[in-house]
Design a protein around this motif. Structure first.
Motif, short mmCIF file in Angstrom:
data_model
loop_
_atom_site.label_atom_id
_atom_site.label_comp_id
_atom_site.label_asym_id
_atom_site.label_seq_id
_atom_site.Cartn_x
_atom_site.Cartn_y
_atom_site.Cartn_z
N VAL A 96 0.83 -1.21 0.00
CA VAL A 96 0.00 0.00 0.00
C VAL A 96 0.86 1.25 0.00
O VAL A 96 0.73 2.11 -0.87
N ARG A 99 2.60 2.22 -3.02
CA ARG A 99 1.70 2.60 -4.12
C ARG A 99 1.89 1.69 -5.35
O ARG A 99 2.08 2.14 -6.47
N TYR A 132 -6.26 -1.51 0.56
CA TYR A 132 -6.51 -2.06 -0.77
C TYR A 132 -7.91 -1.70 -1.25
O TYR A 132 -8.80 -1.43 -0.45
N LEU A 161 -3.19 2.35 -6.09
CA LEU A 161 -3.23 1.52 -4.89
C LEU A 161 -3.39 0.07 -5.32
O LEU A 161 -3.94 -0.21 -6.38
N TYR A 225 -4.04 8.77 2.52
CA TYR A 225 -4.36 7.49 1.90
C TYR A 225 -5.86 7.21 1.96
O TYR A 225 -6.44 6.68 1.02
N LEU A 229 -8.34 6.62 -1.16
CA LEU A 229 -9.19 5.44 -1.23
C LEU A 229 -10.65 5.85 -1.41
O LEU A 229 -11.39 5.27 -2.22
#
Lengths: 699, 79
Positions: A96, A99, A132, A161, A225, A229
């Motif tokens: 993660v 990247r 993820y 990702l 992050y 996401l």
């Protein structure tokens, strides 16, 4: 235009990977994922897919290879499930922050706990919250389409990702369905090659990712992050629309709604169970009930906004879970839906269901009853019992038969006809007697003899059998019983030469007085004949098929005796099931050495496998003899450093006599055969030389 | 059901060939009993072997290895 084929989910995924022109594929077998990597091995060996195929030595390495390859800028695919996914966990998390937009296929299978090969989401559950994008597929068509979509989503510079795709083991992985195949040219245009923005390639780039940052930066990075996401839903939606325009199929965004219009109650499902849910909804609708269904297509990012909006239009929701968050009373999806609704204006009762664990079927009838229950909740406007476990009575499974028998193993194993491992395990237990503890890393024998032996037979985790043994030994020693019991492993070649090597090496170095018996059938037979570190040169297996471009395994096997000899352990021996008196003598010697506390005793026993080597099952013992007499499997021992060959034919028989009856060597060319003949001769001469010296170097 | 019960399983009805011992040729060496992968043959040196057909899978290892060629694989009688 495009054509269709009737294929398994695993093949659909493999086709997706091929169409996406993936560049690097690290692979390691585990049921029910294995056929994915087998199909890919076939594509690569036949020159249909130009990719680097890496035979990993364990899942941990497998995922590390994937992250490494993605860091270097390649499009990467790997697959696993269950125990394998858990073993990967550390590397899964690492993908993660680097990247790396790789795709990890998870053919779900329950995580032990009690072991089962059937699917539930207990394996993917611990991986959900790492960052993820996690997709759950319902059908084989969706598996193929989402493979392409996930690469496009993940490689978008707004996302970058890693992604995970869940396809239910057995229900999708091994079930055949009609799947429309997109044309390669269209896919090529829609999904251009991946260009990593910052590959770890100093020839073109001077910015590289880092593994650690100061604590003060952690909270902001986590926020960033999370924002990425959450923002990825836009990309998911865009990609789905563009996929629909190009290929004629689209699935909606994070959720798919089915007959939700005017519904009072809803069932929430994920994965392959959704289809049963749809049919139950059809039935209830035909009876005049106002019910619909929502399929969670993505679990991460979780569709909280979508669920809030959907929930605002209904009176009750029932969430069907194939996973259990122990300690929270309910399943994962249930808790997620619940928390999505908490800080909102939507106040409706939620009913949780936990069912289908360990791969148990979730039939339409059960879905129907769950639907009925949610409708009741909608009427009553409250839940009586927040989470219901849908359970069935145990009926199946043949009862084992107890017979009058004076041997430590009962007749009637679950093994194949003519199984060589059965012969070995019987003679091992005969010599060791009743006070024996067997530690067994996953292998055929774990499936075949767990119930048929009279001694404790402990299924260890794959990478840690020697560590289990160490633990058992140390406890026995503390209790003053070390000299009263024999502790031995019964491990396959994968559990010895590949994934189990680290813990075995540790135990050998520490001088743990335990026995290690490796029954070597020269491939991962339990998952269906994949090559291992012990598979001989040029042998065909399902991951090294005799392809048009790459015929069989291209590298030599590991020399386990020499590896163990480098640890200077007191006793090392090779043996064969075709020479039983020799085998029994060596087992006795190993017991003597370990009971005297001298250190680890290592036995390496050759086991011809009719199923995996493709020879008639009545030839098990005959093939074993030929291996010894042709020099393919020399019988030797290293006793306190003294090297000895136990069987010395005046002249070796031609190796072709051993290779020709076996299907796995059917493809051998004259040149390859000649090479193997020379190789056997050279090795034999080296061993004779070693025997003349007497002492093994290094001892 | 008690899951701790230990024991073997009867073979299914899929066996194709079954071993038949020719008592006249057999010298009771005991080899077949030591190499039977299913432990379905009882017998030791000087005791004539007996095959427990409930467990025999018909692999034919015994027939292939018998030094006297005293075991013949015959087609399973139809059930």
């Amino acid at each position: 235009m495009a054509d269709f084929d009737v294929i398994q989910g695993n093949k659909a995924l493999a086709y997706g990977v091929k169409l996406a022109r993936v560049e690097v594929i690290p692979a390691y077998p585990i049921t029910p994922q294995t056929t994915i990597i087998e199909y890919l091995a076939e594509f690569v060996a036949n020159g249909e897919l130009d990719a680097e195929y890496i035979h990993a030595d364990g899942e941990h390495s497998c995922m590390a290879m994937a992250v490494g390859a993605a860091l270097a800028g390649a499009r990467v695919f790997t697959a696993t499930c269950s125990q394998g996914l858990a073993y990967m966990h550390e590397c899964v998390a690492q993908a993660v922050n680097y990247r790396t937009p790789l795709l990890l296929g998870v053919a779900n299978r329950t995580l032990g706990w009690y072991w089962s090969l059937g699917p539930d989401y207990s394996d993917i559950m611990p991986e959900l919250n790492l960052g993820y994008l996690v997709n759950f597929a319902e059908s084989n068509q969706e598996v193929l389409d989402m493979t392409l979509q996930l690469y496009k989503i993940a490689e978008d510079y707004r996302v970058l990702l890693p992604t995970m795709m869940s396809l239910d083991g057995f229900y999708l992985s091994y079930s055949q369905e009609r799947v429309w195949m997109p044309d390669q040219e269209v896919v090529d245009k829609w999904l251009p090659p991946y260009k990593a923005p910052y590959p770890v390639d100093p020839t073109i780039n001077d910015k590289f990712p880092t593994a650690s940052i100061p604590p003060v930066m952690h909270t902001p990075m986590r926020r960033i992050y999370e924002e990425i996401l959450q923002d990825s839903r836009k990309v998911i939606q865009e990609v789905d629309t563009s996929f629909g325009k190009t290929f004629g199929r689209h699935y909606g965004g994070l959720v798919e709604e089915y007959k939700t219009e005017g519904a009072e109650a809803l069932l929430v499902t994920m994965g392959s169970m959704t289809t049963a849910g749809r049919r139950a909804v059809d039935k209830l609708r035909s009876e005049g009930e106002e019910i619909g269904l929502v399929k969670l297509r993505f679990m991460r990012p979780f569709p909280d906004v979508e669920m809030r909006e959907i929930a605002s239009k209904v009176k009750a929701i029932g969430v069907v879970d194939r996973m259990m968050l122990h300690g929270t009373r309910g399943g994962g999806a249930f808790q997620d839906v619940k928390s999505a609704l908490y800080n909102s204006n939507v106040k409706i009762p939620l009913q949780g269901f936990v069912t289908g664990m360990g791969g148990e079927d979730i039939p339409i009838d059960d879905m129907y009853l769950m639907g009925k229950k949610v409708l009741q909740v909608a009427k009553a406007k409250r839940v009586e019992k927040e989470v219901e476990f849908i359970e069935h009575k145990f009926t199946g499974m043949g009862k084992p038969v107890e017979v009058e028998w004076d041997e430590p193993i009962y007749p009637g194993s679950d093994g194949c006809a003519g199984c060589g491992a059965s012969i070995i395990v019987r003679h091992l237990l005969k010599v060791l007697g009743p006070n024996t503890i067997v530690i067994n890393p996953p292998s055929c024998s774990g499936v075949n003899y767990g119930q048929a032996v009279r001694v404790p037979w402990i299924l260890a985790n794959f990478a840690a059998a020697a560590a289990y043994e160490t633990g058992v030994y140390r406890a026995m020693k503390k209790k003053g019983k070390a000299d009263k019991v024999c502790i031995t492993s019964f491990a396959g070649d994968g559990g010895t030469a590949d994934i189990g090597l680290q813990s075995l090496s540790g135990a050998a170095e520490r001088g743990e007085p335990i026995m290690w018996l490796c029954y070597d059938n020269e491939a991962y037979m339990n998952t269906g004949i994949q090559r291992s570190g012990s598979t001989p040169l040029f042998s065909a297996t399902t991951t090294t098929p005799a392809g048009k471009v790459i015929p069989g395994k291209q590298v030599r096997r590991k020399n386990l005796e020499m590896i163990m000899a480098a640890h200077r352990i007191p006793y090392i021996a090779t043996a064969s099931l075709s020479y039983l008196p020799d085998l029994e003598r060596k087992i006795k010697k190993a017991v003597e050495v370990t009971k005297a506390g001298k250190g680890l005793a290592f036995l390496h026993v050759h086991q011809p496998c009719a199923t995996g080597w493709y020879f008639p099952e009545n030839k098990t013992v005959e093939i074993g003899k030929l291996a010894v007499q042709t020099g393919a499997w020399p019988l030797m021992e290293i006793d306190e450093g003294n090297f000895k060959l136990n069987l010395k034919p005046k002249e070796l028989r031609p190796i072709a006599e051993y290779l020709k009856p076996q299907g796995r060597f059917r493809h051998l060319s004259e040149g390859q055969l000649e090479f193997l003949q020379k190789d056997a001769q050279t090795e034999w001469s080296a061993l004779l030389e070693l025997e003349k010296r007497g002492r093994f170097p290094g001892y | 059901m008690d899951m701790s019960i230990r024991g073997g399983q009867y073979v299914g009805n899929w066996r194709v060939l079954m071993p038949v011992i020719d008592e006249a040729k057999c010298v009771a060496c005991g080899l077949c009993a030591t190499i039977c992968p299913e432990a379905a043959i009882t017998g030791k040196p000087k005791v004539k072997p007996k095959i427990d057909m409930r467990f025999c899978k018909g692999c034919g290892v015994c027939a292939n290895e018998c030094p006297q060629k005293a075991i013949e694989m015959k087609k399973e009688a139809t059930k």
